[in-house]
Every structure is written in C-alpha cells, then in structure tokens.
Motif scaffolding. Structure first.
Motif, PDB file in Angstrom:
ATOM      1  N   ILE A 197     -48.841 -56.462  38.402  1.00 54.19           N
ATOM      2  CA  ILE A 197     -47.391 -57.082  39.333  1.00 54.19           C
ATOM      3  C   ILE A 197     -45.835 -55.953  39.434  1.00 54.19           C
ATOM      4  O   ILE A 197     -45.257 -56.256  40.681  1.00 54.19           O
ATOM      5  CB  ILE A 197     -46.990 -58.619  37.927  1.00 54.19           C
ATOM      6  N   ARG A 198     -45.859 -55.342  38.290  1.00 54.24           N
ATOM      7  CA  ARG A 198     -45.483 -54.266  38.733  1.00 54.24           C
ATOM      8  C   ARG A 198     -45.901 -53.695  40.228  1.00 54.24           C
ATOM      9  O   ARG A 198     -45.086 -52.842  40.662  1.00 54.24           O
ATOM     10  CB  ARG A 198     -45.553 -53.253  37.637  1.00 54.24           C
ATOM     11  N   ASN A 217     -55.145 -56.969  44.624  1.00 57.77           N
ATOM     12  CA  ASN A 217     -55.937 -57.411  46.174  1.00 57.77           C
ATOM     13  C   ASN A 217     -56.231 -58.272  46.245  1.00 57.77           C
ATOM     14  O   ASN A 217     -54.962 -58.915  46.861  1.00 57.77           O
ATOM     15  CB  ASN A 217     -57.563 -56.674  46.409  1.00 57.77           C
ATOM     16  N   LEU A 218     -55.559 -59.547  45.425  1.00 59.29           N
ATOM     17  CA  LEU A 218     -56.227 -60.990  45.410  1.00 59.29           C
ATOM     18  C   LEU A 218     -54.277 -61.632  45.458  1.00 59.29           C
ATOM     19  O   LEU A 218     -54.136 -62.132  45.908  1.00 59.29           O
ATOM     20  CB  LEU A 218     -56.397 -61.964  43.595  1.00 59.29           C
ATOM     21  N   LEU A 219     -53.205 -60.824  44.582  1.00 55.86           N
ATOM     22  CA  LEU A 219     -51.746 -60.896  44.766  1.00 55.86           C
ATOM     23  C   LEU A 219     -51.321 -60.286  46.344  1.00 55.86           C
ATOM     24  O   LEU A 219     -50.035 -60.715  47.185  1.00 55.86           O
ATOM     25  CB  LEU A 219     -51.388 -60.360  43.770  1.00 55.86           C
ATOM     26  N   MET A 220     -52.061 -59.240  46.907  1.00 54.94           N
ATOM     27  CA  MET A 220     -51.630 -58.748  48.175  1.00 54.94           C
ATOM     28  C   MET A 220     -52.306 -59.788  48.863  1.00 54.94           C
ATOM     29  O   MET A 220     -51.207 -60.521  49.754  1.00 54.94           O
ATOM     30  CB  MET A 220     -52.008 -57.333  48.555  1.00 54.94           C
ATOM     31  N   ASN A 221     -53.027 -60.226  49.163  1.00 59.69           N
ATOM     32  CA  ASN A 221     -54.217 -61.504  49.909  1.00 59.69           C
ATOM     33  C   ASN A 221     -52.931 -62.828  49.956  1.00 59.69           C
ATOM     34  O   ASN A 221     -52.454 -63.481  50.388  1.00 59.69           O
ATOM     35  CB  ASN A 221     -55.412 -61.844  48.957  1.00 59.69           C
ATOM     36  N   ARG A 252     -40.887 -67.613  53.416  1.00 62.37           N
ATOM     37  CA  ARG A 252     -40.073 -67.453  51.944  1.00 62.37           C
ATOM     38  C   ARG A 252     -39.765 -68.504  50.883  1.00 62.37           C
ATOM     39  O   ARG A 252     -39.828 -67.888  49.475  1.00 62.37           O
ATOM     40  CB  ARG A 252     -38.782 -66.266  52.342  1.00 62.37           C
ATOM     41  N   GLN A 253     -39.767 -69.386  51.291  1.00 63.49           N
ATOM     42  CA  GLN A 253     -40.010 -70.388  50.659  1.00 63.49           C
ATOM     43  C   GLN A 253     -41.044 -70.957  49.901  1.00 63.49           C
ATOM     44  O   GLN A 253     -41.265 -71.683  48.745  1.00 63.49           O
ATOM     45  CB  GLN A 253     -39.094 -71.586  51.273  1.00 63.49           C
ATOM     46  N   GLN A 254     -42.116 -70.448  50.541  1.00 56.24           N
ATOM     47  CA  GLN A 254     -43.185 -71.085  49.369  1.00 56.24           C
ATOM     48  C   GLN A 254     -43.945 -70.130  48.236  1.00 56.24           C
ATOM     49  O   GLN A 254     -43.197 -68.985  48.791  1.00 56.24           O
ATOM     50  CB  GLN A 254     -44.918 -70.588  50.897  1.00 56.24           C
ATOM     51  N   SER A 255     -44.520 -70.246  47.208  1.00 55.20           N
ATOM     52  CA  SER A 255     -44.850 -69.955  46.530  1.00 55.20           C
ATOM     53  C   SER A 255     -45.949 -69.174  46.120  1.00 55.20           C
ATOM     54  O   SER A 255     -47.581 -69.674  46.967  1.00 55.20           O
ATOM     55  CB  SER A 255     -44.586 -70.742  45.620  1.00 55.20           C
ATOM     56  N   VAL A 256     -46.070 -68.356  44.836  1.00 55.08           N
ATOM     57  CA  VAL A 256     -46.945 -67.529  44.460  1.00 55.08           C
ATOM     58  C   VAL A 256     -47.246 -67.714  43.271  1.00 55.08           C
ATOM     59  O   VAL A 256     -46.400 -66.995  42.209  1.00 55.08           O
ATOM     60  CB  VAL A 256     -46.823 -66.151  45.246  1.00 55.08           C
ATOM     61  N   ILE A 257     -48.502 -68.777  42.560  1.00 54.40           N
ATOM     62  CA  ILE A 257     -48.136 -68.955  40.856  1.00 54.40           C
ATOM     63  C   ILE A 257     -49.442 -67.760  40.537  1.00 54.40           C
ATOM     64  O   ILE A 257     -50.820 -68.191  40.822  1.00 54.40           O
ATOM     65  CB  ILE A 257     -48.094 -69.875  40.827  1.00 54.40           C
ATOM     66  N   LEU A 302     -44.299 -58.900  46.504  1.00 51.88           N
ATOM     67  CA  LEU A 302     -43.809 -59.823  45.945  1.00 51.88           C
ATOM     68  C   LEU A 302     -42.364 -60.137  46.501  1.00 51.88           C
ATOM     69  O   LEU A 302     -42.266 -61.141  46.653  1.00 51.88           O
ATOM     70  CB  LEU A 302     -44.026 -59.867  44.718  1.00 51.88           C
ATOM     71  N   LYS A 303     -41.165 -59.309  46.405  1.00 57.39           N
ATOM     72  CA  LYS A 303     -39.703 -60.220  46.148  1.00 57.39           C
ATOM     73  C   LYS A 303     -40.175 -59.916  48.168  1.00 57.39           C
ATOM     74  O   LYS A 303     -38.780 -60.718  48.777  1.00 57.39           O
ATOM     75  CB  LYS A 303     -39.307 -58.393  46.085  1.00 57.39           C
TER      76      LYS A 303
END
Length: 538
Positions: free
Chosen positions: A388-389, A426-430, A438-443, A395-396
């Motif tokens: 995450i770091r 890789n999965l977070l970047m995808n 920007r209103q859509q989320s990533v969890i 992400l921001k």
C-alpha cells in the motif's frame, strides 16, 4: 508510437542516400520497439520543426534530445544513452577559440533550437548567433568564409567535415561542453516515459545497447595491433581440435552439463520475465525519482551535517559577540532565539532527507531480483502494508474510497516477501486503472480461509470490470486490454506464476461495468510451537 529526430545529425541520426532513417539513435529506437513489442514509426526532419511537432503532439517522443535544466520544464527525459560533446570550429589561419568566453563579440554559427543554441540564449553573452537548420549547413557556411566560428557537436562535426571535404576547418582545442543525450517526451507523459525507460534498461542489461553503440562509434576507437589477428587465427584452428578431443573423452559429462545449462537458461528467462514486469510497474510509480529526488537529496544529506558542524564551531565566536551586542540578529531573528532553534531545524532537515532516502531505497529493493527459494513464514498483513505504501500516490489519485480491512490472528504463510509484494502491487495497480471516477472504491481485505488451510487476500474494485470473453485469458502471457495505454500483458501472467510457485491460487470474478473481485490464496505452513517465528517485512 511515432518517434522524431534530426534528419542530418550523423552518425547519431540521419537520412541515408535513399531517404530512409538510419544511424545510432534510429537503430536503438527500433531495438526498444522490438523488445517492448510495439510498432514504431520514425520521422526525421529539421530539428526545430521536430521539437515543435513534439510540443504539438504530432510525434510522441524525440529519440535524441540533450538534457538541460531549462528543457526539463517542458519535457521529461529518460536516462542518457550517449554523451554529446560540443566543440568550437574555426578556419585554418584564424585564431582558435579555446572556450565560450572567447566567443564574446563574435558571430557564431549554431544549429537552430539545438542545445548549444539554448545555452547561449541563457548565458546572456554578447554573441551574435547565426542559426542554421543542420550541422552540415553550419560547417559549410563557416568554410565559405562567412562569420567567425561554428559551435557544433564533436562527432557530427568531424564526420561531416571529412564527408563534405571541408579541409579548411579545424577544431579549436578540446570540447567546451558535454550534454546527456536522452529520449524526450512531452511533460507529464509518464506512461510512454516508463516504456522507454524499461526498453532502454533491457537493452543495457542484455548488452545489446553496447553492441549498437560500438557498431556506430567503434570506428572512432583505436585499432588493435596486428598480432592479435595471428592469435585469433591460431585459436580458430586449435579450439576446434580441443573441442573434438574433449567431446570424445567426456561425452557423458558434456550431456549432463548441457542439461544443467538448459535448465539454468529456462530459470533465467523466467527471472527476466518477472523482472521486466516489476520494472514496468516501478517505472509508472516512480519515473524520474532517481534523477529528480535521489541526486539533490544526496546533496542535502552530504551538506546538512557540514552546516551543523560549522554552526557549532561558530557558536563560541557568536556568543562572545552577543555579549557585547545584545541586538545581534541572524536571518531576521534574535540571536538568542536562533541559537536554540537552528540545531533543531537542521536536525529536522537531516531527518527529512533520510526519510526521502529510505523511500527511494524501498523502491530499489522492490525492483531487485530475489531468489524464489528465499522463503520464510510471514504475516501477510505486513506485506500488504508495504504494498500500500508503494502505490499510495496512485491510490490517492484514483479514488477517495480506499479501505484496508485487516484480518486478525492470521496464520503465517511460507512465502518470498518480494514476490508476494509484487503480486499485491500489480493487483492494486490494476484496480486503480479500472476505476472510472474517484467516487468508486477499492477495498483490500485479509482473512483465514474457513478450513484454516490458507490465508486469503481479496481485492475488490467498483471499476469498469472485465468482459466475459477475457476472463479466461487474464493470465496468458502478453494478453492485455490496455495495449494502447502502455500495457505489456505481463502483470497477471507473472503474478500467476509467482502464486503457483507458492502452491497458491489466483481467482477472478468480474462483470463488465460492475467491478472486479480478485482472491489471492496462499497455503498456511504449520510449525511446531518451538519453531514458530514470523518475520516482519516492515
């Protein structure tokens, strides 16, 4: 992509007798296109026109632009792939000009919009500049008896002087200035910059860049002495005889060695594939970070302790002066206040610089090749924190609704920290790239499986989703739906191989327009109580 360049800048880039682009930079661009699997069109023209076409978006990149601080405001640059030396040329019988200052008050011929043109404009010198379209026209003008001097690139100047038989021109001493010769893209085009960086890195690491360089510039290197030819000829005769004899005597041993070599080659190819994907992701996250942050930060780290020591050495002198001059001030502050606060300010500066260095080192560690056998029992939450770091800025930029649901009492998993970190990045970047607002989320969440045999890392996004016909091909090598935006098709393929090495699974659920759900499952490694020791990767 379309790559532009100078049509008459030999041997770096020029049009041959048939009007086709050729030269060192042209061959380098074609090699990058080949290793990155992209199509490239090379268009050469007058340098001033090509710079304008880059600014207007008619070409995507220039394959040979000199880096300067002034140009950095409008362009982004790759690391240099060559060094350009600028020299002063004069007519035989005229006084040589050993440096730039000796050109004051003179008429100087330069290439329009070239690096030395920019240098003179920013210097404020009293020089009358005579711009021309090419180095050749600059040298011809000087040879014809017009104006005082010409300042052109060293190699092109010597090359053109011989080709055009301009025998009345000579170079004035040693080069007066050197520049880094790079690929340049329009400011902010980080995806193309990352692609060029990766391709250039692959060529340098495989030795192909050096072969291209030697092909075009080796002619200017000193020749080897003649007796080496005799040795080479002898070896050509002796070595085959030795090999034949060794083949008869050690046939079985040779077969075993060949099997070992082939096995190692397969392993190395897999390592290169994984490394190429890591560098692709890393280039997007941190393009330019080494040049833009690490170098100036090193100066801060080097000079701050000197400033601190200097201040401490001056304290007795300033204290004595303050005794007799109570109104003494420094930097607009009372001395007694600054005396207490400046050491703390310097310490904070040094701590901040060290933190910057730590962040850059984290990125370097991420891009380093790790041994797949280097595994240890790990708390998966620590790897998620690090991942995450690494992608925090993306992400921001992508969403206002990111969340990490941290699993409690997770069982340790046996894994390689760098490899699993690469998969999660890789999965977070995808997931970030799939979002359309920007209103859509990533969890991202972590938890033990119901049967307790594995630990699950789940990444959900509310993005564009994946078409049903593409689900089955997501982990195929070089399959991508983002080819036009710089996708290589390696990310999920490499991730799937890494997970397979860990005896885990990677599953995908998605519907077009309704987001995606990816589950990474890694089996738990059970240990006797006396052997349990979980490694932290913080």
């Amino acid at each position: 992509m379309t790559v532009g360049g100078d049509f008459y800048y030999p041997p770096y880039e020029f049009l041959d007798d048939d009007g086709r682009p050729t030269g060192y930079a042209v061959e380098l661009t074609k090699a990058i296109a080949e290793v990155m699997g992209i199509k490239v069109k090379i268009r050469l023209g007058p340098w001033g026109k090509m710079r304008k076409e880059l600014e207007e978006g008619k070409v995507d990149a220039l394959q040979g632009m000199v880096y300067t601080d002034e140009r950095q405001k409008n362009y982004d640059f790759t690391p240099p792939h060559a060094i350009i030396h600028q020299s002063i040329f004069h007519r035989k019988g005229d006084a040589p000009a050993p440096d730039m200052q000796s050109l004051s008050g003179k008429e100087v011929i330069i290439q329009n919009k070239g690096s030395i043109h920019d240098t003179f404009l920013n210097s404020g010198m009293n020089v009358t500049l005579i711009p021309t379209d090419t180095h050749a026209s600059a040298l011809r003008l000087l040879a014809s008896g017009k104006h005082d001097y010409a300042v052109v690139a060293n190699l092109p100047g010597q090359y053109l002087g011989k080709k055009l038989q301009l025998s009345n021109l000579v170079m004035s001493g040693t080069p007066i200035k050197s520049f880094r010769y790079c690929y340049a893209v329009k400011k902010g085009n980080v995806e193309l910059l990352a692609l060029l960086n990766e391709g250039l890195s692959i060529l340098k690491n495989t030795g192909r860049h050096q072969k291209i360089y030697e092909k075009w510039f080796g002619v200017y290197e000193p020749k080897t002495i003649a007796w080496t030819l005799i040795i080479k000829t002898s070896l050509v005769v002796i070595i085959p005889l030795v090999l034949i004899l060794a083949g008869v005597m050690y046939w079985n041993r040779t077969l075993k060695r060949e099997v070992a070599i082939r096995t190692n080659e397969i392993y190395q190819q897999q390592q290169q594939l994984i490394q190429a994907d890591k560098m692709s992701t890393l280039g997007i996250m941190a393009s330019g970070v080494a040049h833009e942050i690490n170098n100036p930060n090193s100066l801060v780290l080097l000079n701050t302790p000197i400033i601190k020591d200097a201040f401490e050495d001056m304290l007795p002198v300033m204290d004595e002066y303050y005794r007799y001059h109570p109104e003494f001030t420094l930097a607009g502050l009372d001395y007694d206040r600054l005396r207490d606060e400046l050491p703390e300010i310097i310490s904070e500066m040094l701590a901040g610089a060290k933190r910057i260095k730590g962040i850059v080192e984290d990125l370097k560690d991420y891009s380093r090749i790790e041994d797949t056998k280097d595994m240890a029992p790990i708390d998966i939450n620590n790897i998620i924190d690090t991942s995450i770091r690494l992608v925090e800025s993306h992400l921001k930029k992508a969403t206002d609704n990111f969340k990490f649901i941290r699993g409690k009492e997770l069982k340790p998993v046996m894994c390689n920290i760098q490899r699993i970190e690469q998969v999660i990045v890789n999965l977070l970047m995808n997931a970030c790239q799939a979002l359309t607002s920007r209103q859509q989320s990533v969890i991202i969440s972590s938890y033990n499986s119901r049967d307790g045999a594995s630990v699950i890392v789940q990444i959900q996004d509310q993005g564009a989703g994946i078409a049903p016909e593409h689900i089955g091909h997501l982990t195929d090598p070089f399959f991508t739906t983002k080819r036009n935006s710089g996708g290589t098709g390696l990310g999920l393929s490499v991730s799937a191989n890494i997970v397979k090495e860990h005896s885990g699974t990677l599953t995908f659920e998605s519907n077009a327009g309704r987001g995606s759900n990816v589950r990474l499952s890694i089996p738990v490694k059970e240990y006797p109580v006396s052997e349990k020791k979980v490694i932290s990767c913080i």
